[in-house]
Design an enzyme around this catalytic site. Structure first.
Site, PDB file in Angstrom:
ATOM      1  N   ASP A  40      74.279 -11.410  21.964  1.00 24.20           N
ATOM      2  CA  ASP A  40      73.635 -10.731  23.083  1.00 24.20           C
ATOM      3  C   ASP A  40      72.116 -10.863  23.026  1.00 24.20           C
ATOM      4  O   ASP A  40      71.564 -11.523  22.144  1.00 24.20           O
ATOM      5  CB  ASP A  40      74.094  -9.272  23.182  1.00 24.20           C
ATOM      6  CG  ASP A  40      73.542  -8.373  22.075  1.00 24.20           C
ATOM      7  OD1 ASP A  40      72.585  -8.787  21.378  1.00 24.20           O
ATOM      8  OD2 ASP A  40      74.061  -7.258  21.913  1.00 24.20           O
ATOM      9  N   LYS A  62      72.698  -9.148  28.145  1.00 29.02           N
ATOM     10  CA  LYS A  62      72.562  -8.215  29.261  1.00 29.02           C
ATOM     11  C   LYS A  62      71.128  -7.698  29.257  1.00 29.02           C
ATOM     12  O   LYS A  62      70.852  -6.612  28.759  1.00 29.02           O
ATOM     13  CB  LYS A  62      73.542  -7.049  29.125  1.00 29.02           C
ATOM     14  CG  LYS A  62      74.998  -7.470  29.126  1.00 29.02           C
ATOM     15  CD  LYS A  62      75.912  -6.271  28.954  1.00 29.02           C
ATOM     16  CE  LYS A  62      77.371  -6.700  28.942  1.00 29.02           C
ATOM     17  NZ  LYS A  62      78.280  -5.545  28.764  1.00 29.02           N
ATOM     18  N   MET A 174      67.339   3.413  25.432  1.00 31.58           N
ATOM     19  CA  MET A 174      67.393   3.004  26.839  1.00 31.58           C
ATOM     20  C   MET A 174      66.800   4.073  27.763  1.00 31.58           C
ATOM     21  O   MET A 174      67.360   4.392  28.815  1.00 31.58           O
ATOM     22  CB  MET A 174      68.844   2.684  27.235  1.00 31.58           C
ATOM     23  CG  MET A 174      69.454   1.560  26.417  1.00 31.58           C
ATOM     24  SD  MET A 174      71.253   1.381  26.629  1.00 31.58           S
ATOM     25  CE  MET A 174      71.841   2.832  25.723  1.00 31.58           C
TER      26      MET A 174
END
Length: 251
Positions: A40, A62, A174
Site C-alpha cells: 500500500d 489508497k 487520519m
C-alpha cells in the site's frame, strides 16, 4: 502455475511507520520467500528490495482523497495470486489491525480456502518517541486512546469527547481534515490549552513535527505546511520535555 505441493497462503504483514529497518525479523524472512507482494501507499518501497527477483510486486495503495484500489479489487488479487502463485504478502503501513482492513482480508482469504498468517507491525503512534513524546508518562498520562479522525460516515469519532474526560494521551489517526473540529471540541470543553503535537512522516529522514496548544491546531498545521500522512497527539505528555520541540522541523 504452482505445482501440486504449493499451498495458497496469505501473510498480512505490518510494514511499520516508515523506516524500513523497523520491521520484525520474522517479516524480513517472510519477504525473502514471498511470491507476490501487494503493497500500500504507506509501506516503504525499500522493503520490496528484500524480495527474491521472481517476486511480483503490485501496488494497491489508497492515497488520501485520491484515486485508490477498491477493497473488492484487493480481495480479488489476493484470491487470484494465492492460487496462481502461492505465497502472497499483503504489506500494509503501520500495523494491519490498527485502523487498517487487514482482518477483513484475513476473513476473505479464509472463506476461499487460503491459509492465513498475521505479522504485527509497529504502528505510527509508537514513533512519537522519536520526537521525545512518550505515549504514557508516570503522573502525567495513565493510558492511551487511539481514535480514527474520520469514521466510515465521515464524522469525527464520538470517542474523542469520552477520551477528553481522562488524563490519557489521545492519538488521532487520519485526523488532519478534522483539525478545526478537533480544536473546537476541546475548546468547547474548556481544554483548549492542552498540548498537541502533529508528526508527519514519522520515522523517515524527512519527518517533521510541530507542537502547540490544541486550540491552535488548524493554524499549526497550515502555517507549518504539514500534510498527510500525519498523526495528531493530544495530551500533557507532549510538554514533558518542554523546549525540545518548539516549532516545526526535522528530527
Amino acid at each position: 502455475m504452482p505445482d501440486q505441493m504449493t499451498m495458497p497462503e496469505l501473510y498480512i504483514m505490518g510494514a511499520g511507520p516508515g523506516d524500513p529497518e523497523l520491521i520484525t525479523v520474522k517479516a524480513y524472512k517472510v519477504l525473502q520467500r514471498a511470491d507476490v507482494v501487494l503493497f500500500d501507499n504507506l509501506a516503504n518501497k525499500e522493503l520490496l528490495d528484500i524480495t527474491k527477483p521472481a517476486c511480483e510486486h503490485i501496488y494497491v495503495g489508497k492515497r488520501p482523497y485520491d484515486a485508490f484500489t477498491s477493497q473488492e479489487a484487493i480481495h480479488e488479487l489476493i484470491r487470484e495470486k494465492a492460487f496462481s502463485k502461492g505465497m502472497v504478502v499483503r504489506l500494509k503501513g503501520g500495523d494491519p489491525y490498527i485502523f487498517g482492513r487487514g482482518f477483513e482480508e484475513v476473513l476473505f482469504a479464509r472463506e476461499h480456502g487460503i491459509r492465513t498468517h498475521y505479522i504485527p507491525g509497529i504502528t505510527s503512534m509508537q514513533a512519537s518517541g522519536l520526537h521525545d513524546i512518550p505515549l504514557t508518562h508516570r503522573a502525567v498520562s495513565e493510558g492511551i486512546w487511539a481514535i480514527t479522525g474520520t469514521k466510515k460516515d465521515g464524522s469525527l469519532s464520538d470517542d474523542l469527547r469520552l477520551a477528553m474526560q481522562s488524563n490519557a494521551t489521545v492519538v488521532i489517526y487520519m485526523g488532519m481534515k478534522k483539525a478545526a473540529e478537533i480544536a473546537a471540541t476541546y475548546m468547547h470543553e474548556g481544554k483548549g490549552d492542552v498540548p498537541v503535537a502533529v508528526i508527519q512522516h514519522a520515522s523517515l529522514p524527512h519527518q517533521r513535527s510541530v507542537t502547540g496548544q490544541v486550540k491552535d491546531l488548524p493554524e499549526l498545521i497550515s502555517s507549518n505546511h504539514l500534510t498527510h500522512p500525519a498523526l495528531i497527539i493530544i495530551g500533557w505528555v507532549v510538554s514533558v520535555q518542554q523546549g525540545s520541540h518548539q516549532g516545526s522541523g526535522t528530527h
